[in-house]
Write a protein that holds these residues in place. Structure first.
Motif, short mmCIF file in Angstrom:
data_model
loop_
_atom_site.label_atom_id
_atom_site.label_comp_id
_atom_site.label_asym_id
_atom_site.label_seq_id
_atom_site.Cartn_x
_atom_site.Cartn_y
_atom_site.Cartn_z
N HIS A 120 0.86 -1.12 0.15
CA HIS A 120 0.14 0.10 -0.10
C HIS A 120 1.21 1.47 0.22
CE1 HIS A 120 -3.70 -2.44 1.24
NE2 HIS A 120 -2.60 -3.23 1.55
N GLY A 121 2.11 1.10 -0.19
CA GLY A 121 3.17 2.35 -0.24
C GLY A 121 4.27 2.26 0.95
N ASP A 122 5.41 2.11 0.59
CA ASP A 122 6.49 2.18 1.49
C ASP A 122 7.49 2.96 1.45
OD1 ASP A 122 8.09 1.18 -0.56
OD2 ASP A 122 8.11 -1.04 0.04
N TYR A 123 7.68 3.89 0.44
CA TYR A 123 8.31 4.97 0.38
C TYR A 123 7.59 6.15 -0.22
CZ TYR A 123 12.30 8.13 -0.42
OH TYR A 123 13.02 9.34 -0.30
N SER A 124 7.80 7.57 0.27
CA SER A 124 7.00 8.87 -0.20
C SER A 124 8.08 9.87 0.01
CB SER A 124 5.80 8.79 0.28
OG SER A 124 4.85 7.68 0.32
N GLU A 125 8.40 10.48 -0.72
CA GLU A 125 9.08 12.00 -0.66
C GLU A 125 8.50 12.90 -1.51
OE1 GLU A 125 13.40 14.01 -0.33
OE2 GLU A 125 13.19 11.87 -0.91
N VAL A 126 7.92 13.99 -0.98
CA VAL A 126 7.32 14.85 -1.82
C VAL A 126 7.50 16.41 -1.08
CG1 VAL A 126 5.14 16.13 -2.83
CG2 VAL A 126 5.48 13.47 -2.61
N ARG A 127 7.96 17.50 -1.72
CA ARG A 127 8.39 18.59 -1.35
C ARG A 127 7.99 19.65 -2.41
NH1 ARG A 127 13.33 16.34 -2.09
NH2 ARG A 127 14.30 17.40 -3.89
N VAL A 128 7.51 21.04 -1.65
CA VAL A 128 7.37 22.08 -2.58
C VAL A 128 8.29 23.40 -1.83
CG1 VAL A 128 5.57 23.73 -3.02
CG2 VAL A 128 5.03 21.61 -3.04
N ILE A 129 9.08 23.67 -2.65
CA ILE A 129 9.88 25.00 -2.54
C ILE A 129 9.25 26.20 -3.14
CG2 ILE A 129 12.06 25.71 -2.55
CD1 ILE A 129 13.31 23.06 -2.56
N THR A 130 8.98 27.19 -2.37
CA THR A 130 8.40 28.48 -2.83
C THR A 130 9.35 29.73 -2.79
OG1 THR A 130 5.99 27.64 -2.39
CG2 THR A 130 6.16 30.05 -2.33
N VAL A 131 9.29 30.60 -3.65
CA VAL A 131 9.90 31.95 -3.76
C VAL A 131 8.84 32.90 -4.00
CG1 VAL A 131 11.57 33.43 -4.80
CG2 VAL A 131 11.89 30.90 -4.91
N GLN A 132 8.73 33.98 -3.22
CA GLN A 132 7.63 34.78 -3.18
C GLN A 132 8.04 36.17 -3.17
OE1 GLN A 132 4.53 34.23 0.08
NE2 GLN A 132 4.29 36.42 0.16
N PRO A 133 8.46 37.01 -4.19
CA PRO A 133 8.39 38.45 -3.97
C PRO A 133 7.23 39.22 -3.58
CG PRO A 133 8.14 37.70 -6.48
CD PRO A 133 8.04 36.35 -5.51
N THR A 134 7.43 40.10 -2.79
CA THR A 134 6.29 40.69 -2.21
C THR A 134 6.43 42.22 -2.03
OG1 THR A 134 6.00 38.72 -0.96
CG2 THR A 134 4.88 40.49 -0.08
N VAL A 135 5.21 42.84 -1.89
CA VAL A 135 4.95 44.48 -1.81
C VAL A 135 4.01 44.67 -0.71
CG1 VAL A 135 3.64 44.82 -3.75
CG2 VAL A 135 4.81 46.69 -3.09
N SER A 136 3.93 45.60 -0.04
CA SER A 136 3.00 46.05 0.80
C SER A 136 2.66 47.60 0.82
CB SER A 136 3.26 45.69 2.31
OG SER A 136 4.37 46.39 2.87
N TYR A 137 1.55 48.06 1.04
CA TYR A 137 1.17 49.31 1.26
C TYR A 137 0.37 49.63 2.26
CZ TYR A 137 -0.51 53.92 -0.44
OH TYR A 137 -1.20 55.24 -0.48
N ARG A 138 0.76 50.97 3.15
CA ARG A 138 0.27 51.27 4.27
C ARG A 138 -0.73 52.34 3.76
NH1 ARG A 138 1.50 50.43 9.62
NH2 ARG A 138 0.70 51.77 11.18
N PHE A 139 -2.12 52.35 3.99
CA PHE A 139 -2.98 53.57 3.50
C PHE A 139 -3.04 54.52 4.49
CE2 PHE A 139 -4.83 49.98 1.19
CZ PHE A 139 -5.14 50.51 -0.04
N ASN A 140 -2.98 54.33 5.97
CA ASN A 140 -3.00 55.10 7.06
C ASN A 140 -2.36 54.47 8.20
OD1 ASN A 140 -5.25 53.69 7.92
ND2 ASN A 140 -6.59 54.83 6.48
N GLU A 141 -2.75 55.08 9.42
CA GLU A 141 -2.11 54.59 10.82
C GLU A 141 -2.87 53.06 10.91
OE1 GLU A 141 0.32 55.41 12.28
OE2 GLU A 141 0.69 57.01 10.77
N LYS A 142 -3.97 52.95 10.39
CA LYS A 142 -4.64 51.83 10.59
C LYS A 142 -4.59 50.41 9.67
CE LYS A 142 -8.17 54.05 13.54
NZ LYS A 142 -7.87 53.08 14.86
N LEU A 143 -4.82 51.07 8.42
CA LEU A 143 -4.99 49.89 7.35
C LEU A 143 -3.63 49.63 6.57
CD1 LEU A 143 -7.07 47.83 5.87
CD2 LEU A 143 -7.62 49.75 4.54
#
Length: 413
Positions: free
Chosen positions: A141-164
């Motif tokens: 029913h299965g005796d070896y399993s190897e699975v992986r995901v590697i992620t690269v994430q370039p990101t930007v953020s924006y602050r509208f005001n002191e709250k959001l």
């Protein structure tokens, strides 16, 4: 042979999905060591360091200085297998099927001005390793399993005001896996089937952070689904396959599910900070697996129902600031498993689980933070009652637990 091919192909999908918060498999929620110390409570609202790029990209707006963070988590799992039965009626069940696994992560965030910040992260959102001994009773029913995901994430953020604030980042995801199973060959040695595949696909991570008061903030993070088409080959070897032994090109369409994380962080006073959070994951996307095989008639299309269900995870945590240099953390989490009793197999023998965590942050200077964390999780007893279309069965009860250790270094320029 047909059943073994199918089970192995299904496992490459199920294995890739068997993560989130050390959930649904001994795998990965370890994208932040500071978050690990509170069992990831407040993940989308804490924004303590550069790891917020994963937890909530909008949180980058709270970082006032250029920052880099590198870390590593190690997972050591243990399983007690008991009450076993089924074909072939003998074999080992020592339970040492999950090797100690290291999970790396790295982040960089650069504030541009009072409103804009940019960053990039590298982390491992999905992964699974199970490696049973050669004479394992459930090897068909299965005796070896190897699975992986590697992620690269370039990101930007924006602050509208002191709250959001908001944040967004596309994710570039690389998946690869290798699965193996044994096939009975009468009195002869077992035959083998091995499948390998990989793909690269794009998703995104979006977050909103709202600061209700200077002491209280709430966050919401959406991690998108990712559509993969794994391409690879399957190798059949041994007498069970006769003239069909050899390699075949194979492909498998797979969607890793989307999730929504909501949390709140409240600074009770100068010393205590409280965290709470919940995450919904749409595991029900895994209704069935369809495998397409080139030149392998009558196995050109194979499908099997999985019928996974959506899950919730919940966490509560707290941090106590001893002084300017030292902060203590702790957390408690509960996480549902998406698997069901009908289709659960030895590849992913998991059930609902509970985790408790402890963390420590050391700030020797204003520029440096060292984070350490420890987690212990345990599952409810999980039963496997698995019979394939050839009538081969494997029945067992699994008692699963795992230790997690993490360390990270953050430096602010």
């Amino acid at each position: 042979m047909k059943t073994t091919w199918l089970k192995t192909a299904i496992a490459i999908a199920a294995g890739a999905l068997s993560t989130q918060a050390l959930a649904a498999g001994f795998a990965l929620n370890e994208q932040s060591i500071s978050g690990m110390g509170t069992s990831f409570a407040g993940r989308s609202s804490s924004a303590d360091d550069a790891t917020t790029l994963f937890g909530n990209p909008a949180g980058m707006s709270r970082l006032k200085r250029e920052e880099v963070s590198f870390g590593m988590a190690a997972i050591h799992a243990k399983t007690n297998i008991k009450d076993t039965s089924g074909f072939p009626g003998n074999g080992s069940n020592d339970g040492d099927m999950v090797p100690t696994t290291a999970v790396p992560m790295g982040y960089y965030v650069q504030p541009i001005d009072d409103k804009w910040a940019v960053g990039v992260g590298v982390y491992v959102p999905f992964g699974l390793i199970t490696d049973y001994e050669g004479g394992f009773a459930g090897r068909y029913h299965g005796d070896y399993s190897e699975v992986r995901v590697i992620t690269v994430q370039p990101t930007v953020s924006y602050r509208f005001n002191e709250k959001l604030s908001i944040g967004f980042g596309p994710t570039i995801n690389r998946i690869d896996g290798q699965l193996e199973s044994a096939v009975p060959t009468g009195p002869a040695p077992d035959s083998r089937v091995k499948i390998k595949g990989d793909d690269t696909a794009v998703g995104f991570n979006f977050g909103v952070l709202y600061e209700i008061t200077p002491q209280t903030r709430a966050g919401l993070t959406y991690h998108s689904k990712v559509d993969y088409k794994l391409e690879g080959d399957t190798k059949f070897s041994g007498a069970a396959f006769g003239p069909l032994a050899g390699k075949y090109d194979a492909s498998l369409d797979l969607e890793t599910p989307e999730s929504i994380d909501v949390s709140i962080t409240h600074e009770l006073n100068d010393q205590w900070t409280l965290y709470g959070g919940a995450m919904r994951t749409r595991w029900s996307r895994l209704e069935a697996i369809v495998v397409e095989n080139e030149g392998a008639a009558p196995l050109s299309v194979i499908s099997e129902e999985q019928d996974w269900h959506d899950t919730w995870s919940y966490a509560l945590g707290a941090a106590y600031k001893l002084n300017k240099q030292w902060t203590l953390r702790t957390g408690l989490a509960f996480d549902q498993s998406p698997t069901n009793n009908t289709h659960r197999s030895p590849r992913i023998p998991t059930g609902d689980r509970t985790a408790v965590s402890f963390g420590l942050a050391w700030n020797p200077t204003d520029d440096v933070t060292v984070d350490l964390a420890y987690s212990y999780l345990w599952e409810e007893d999980t039963k496997i009652r698995h019979t394939n279309s050839q009538g081969l069965s494997y029945n067992a009860t699994y008692e699963n637990s795992a230790h997690g250790f993490g360390a990270a270094l953050s430096y602010r320029f």
